[in-house]
Design an enzyme around this catalytic site. Sequence first.
Site, short mmCIF file in Angstrom:
data_model
loop_
_atom_site.label_atom_id
_atom_site.label_comp_id
_atom_site.label_asym_id
_atom_site.label_seq_id
_atom_site.Cartn_x
_atom_site.Cartn_y
_atom_site.Cartn_z
CG ASN A 148 -1.72 1.28 1.36
OD1 ASN A 148 -2.70 1.44 0.63
ND2 ASN A 148 -1.34 2.18 2.26
CD GLU A 149 -1.71 5.63 0.15
OE1 GLU A 149 -1.22 6.07 1.21
OE2 GLU A 149 -2.82 5.99 -0.28
#
Length: 943
Positions: free
Chosen positions: A611-612
């Site tokens: 994630n990110e």
Amino acid sequence: MTPPLHSASSHFRIPRLLRGTLVGLVVAGAAQLPMIAEADPPPHYLVAYDSGLQGHWLRSCWEASTNSLYTDFAATAPGRTGTAIEVRFGAQNGWNAFGLGNRAPDWTTIYYLYLNELRTVEFEVYFETDSTGVENLSFILEDVGYSNSPRIVDLIPGWASMTDAERYGHWWHVTVDLTQIGANIPRFERFLLSNGAGGDVSQPHFRLADVKLGWTDDTTPPVVTFGSATPNLTYDRLTLAFTTSEPTIYRVEYGVSDYGTTVTGDPDDWNRSHAGVLPNLTPGTTYQYRIVALDHRTDPQATANQGVFTGSYTMPPIPTTPPTISGLTVSGVEGHKAVLSWITDRPCIETVTYQKAGRPAMMRSIWDYAQTRAFVLDLLEPSSAYTVTVLATDAFANQASASTDLSTTDTSTADVIVAIDESATRPISPYVYGANHQFDSSRPNHDPLAAQYTFGRMGGNNWTTFNWVNNASNAGTDWFNWNYDYLPWSFGLSSDQFDTPGRTILAGLDWAFGPQGTPTNAGAALITVPIQGFVAKDRGTDPNDDVITTGPNYLQERFKTVQPIKGTPFTTDPATLAAEPHVYSDEYTNWVKTVAKPAHPGRDVFYSLDNEPDLWPSTHPRVEAQHESYDSLCTKNEEAARAIKSVDTGATVFGFVSYGWYGYTYLQGAPDGSGSDHALHGDFTEYYLGRMSEAETQAGRRLVDVLDLHYYTSAQTPDASREVQSADVSPEVVAARVQSTRSLWDPSYVENSWITRDGLPDGDKAIRLLPRMQAKIDAKYPGTKLAITEYNFRGGQHISGAIAQADALGVFGRYGLFAASRWQQDPEEPFAEAAFKMYRGFDGAGANFGDVSMAATSSDVSSVAVYASQDSTSPGRAVVVAINRSGAFQDVALQGLSLSGAAHVYRITAEAAQPVFVGEVPVNGTSWYVSLPPMSISTIDIR
């Protein structure tokens, strides 16, 4: 709260500056500069720094937690006695700011300073000879709303004509005139010196001394100007509107024969416009009132100046007769609509019923109290006679009704024409109606996914460090860098289940798909596979604390490393898993394939590569101190995807899961993502797609199936003073929000944002996110699907949020997005939820938007957007979602759609966050006219 008054030797002192003092303080050996005379200085000073911070003042900067500004509050002060504050902006401190705040360290108490008496911020500044970009330093007063931000060098007379030898290595006295700041909010708690450029070009290095704020005594009472007295609908409350000549707080004293009752305005709301509400009044009674407005004094011993206004008002008596309806007339009659007008003698709500003989009656409710109405009767049939009845109800439940007749014409006109092409179709992915698992105060986290959702994602910052073996994760900067048990807790698991490997994933799939026997409508779920490299070894300490407090070896003691390939036989035994030195991606995949997936047969489970990652240094500084490079992140994606597909050969893998625009283009702060490196490597999304294409060639199979991006609008109001990405529902923000979704696709729409100003080149300012990214895919890695697994346009508690959400869902289907999942930004977003229902279950019984998109082109997309669909399971059925994002009724002609049967219309307006059936009308031919209410969404089911 005002800081205490101190003697002249402490916080408040007699000023030393006299008329004629040099603004530029010339030191021995420096070139002689013109003498610039000052106006009389303020009579009082509040000292913030004098060889040390004073009072409640403290360091308060804009900076990243991993790249903080260098500051020394006991630095030498060349050529002066005492010490100075040394500030150095480094290469990583672009767009950062050094500041001093007047507050408690934990923000529990803020000692505001008020601009009715504060006149100046003054300091001595010494620019070091190694400074670069000092011209980019500007003064910011926070938070006074949108205001002026003067450059520091512009406050030093003659700076532009000086040589470097004259500018640097000398002390300068700077005075910021706060009366010229143009503040919109009358108080502040912090001021900053902001570096308004990137760290590659601007690295100011300076010292500050004798930092103080000048103030003067305000002895002028505020002037109160009365506006209006307005009773409420039930005549037991009175609102007094008034203005004051300066920001004040107020109280209102009132009574029948004296001023014995007092209401006090918000003591924290210093304003010029006020509305005092007098409660518990008796209808038919006369009251006298006294408005007292008070300004602020810096000296806590001083008495506030008071402005006074007195008056009286007689409350109306309770009516006992029905309201009177007059002037009931019909105008603007066409084949599909008419305008009904009337007046009542008092504010009323109304129910309007209209019916064609032999057809079901249609009913509209008007819930705001008013006296004058002009109401559009919609869904009328051409050349037809109708009877119309208005039932008016006042606030005391008195009712009256009136009726009239009308006949429609055989023709209609349109404000907007929508051309629908039944031959231009594409399938709509079933996974675009998705949601993320997260907090919602109206629904416990572990309740199954709501019926309007078809896709559930388990992702976010906690999942980067999620250890599937012990269900632990590290919150990063979201929650004090703790290791903890948030994820299993958020799914409603009891603590005795926390040690069961994968238990959080099983609970997450139950959330997405529903527990056995109570299935949801979700066809797929997305789980996260950590690839950053570290996952939590434990679920925290008692008491819990930042993992860094463990000591220099905290990474080894509090985390396990992630390895893509185990290389030895897999196990699902809890004790064996717990004893393993690493957490293995392929073993995790094996557990998902053999344990988790079989629990929900017929449903798909997709894999997300973390994630990110472009934000890891700021979201997870304890495990990621430096930004990933282009190469390192691509390598981590390749290795993890290879591990997943070595076990689950049919897996669908999402990557690279970027947070936003600079992640797409530069991988945020990647060491090889700027300057000459960026010129070499180019746009990161293109680089990533190219690398994944090469990886497929090397592996002999596709490794990454879906390019996954996050998109949170950066759109602002036209003056850039307010953000759409906020809970703000002011008219200006609403207008920007309902247009902001056009940045998903529209080449003619250029939003006002930092992206269009600074992130896109001239000639290519429209974001048009989906076509832009699809073009990159087509050029670099054809066949890759596209997903947006986090997004939000905010306003979810307002009709503007529903309009933006409904528009986005229509765009997702039209442009062939593979998956999308909304990230909830506010505790409750009922209008955003309702927008999903306009596509999924709008009739409350499972009726959905079609699964095949038809091209629909609006002649005025800024006012009306229309999305048209076919139902592959029901030939002849078409479903249209028509969005009116304007503030006026829009008459829309739907052309090109083969119409047969009846149009069943469901609608959302600002009145309620729920689809409402508003009627049905026969349709035939290839053209139909419909009148759309302002700020509304209409789902039209034609069958």
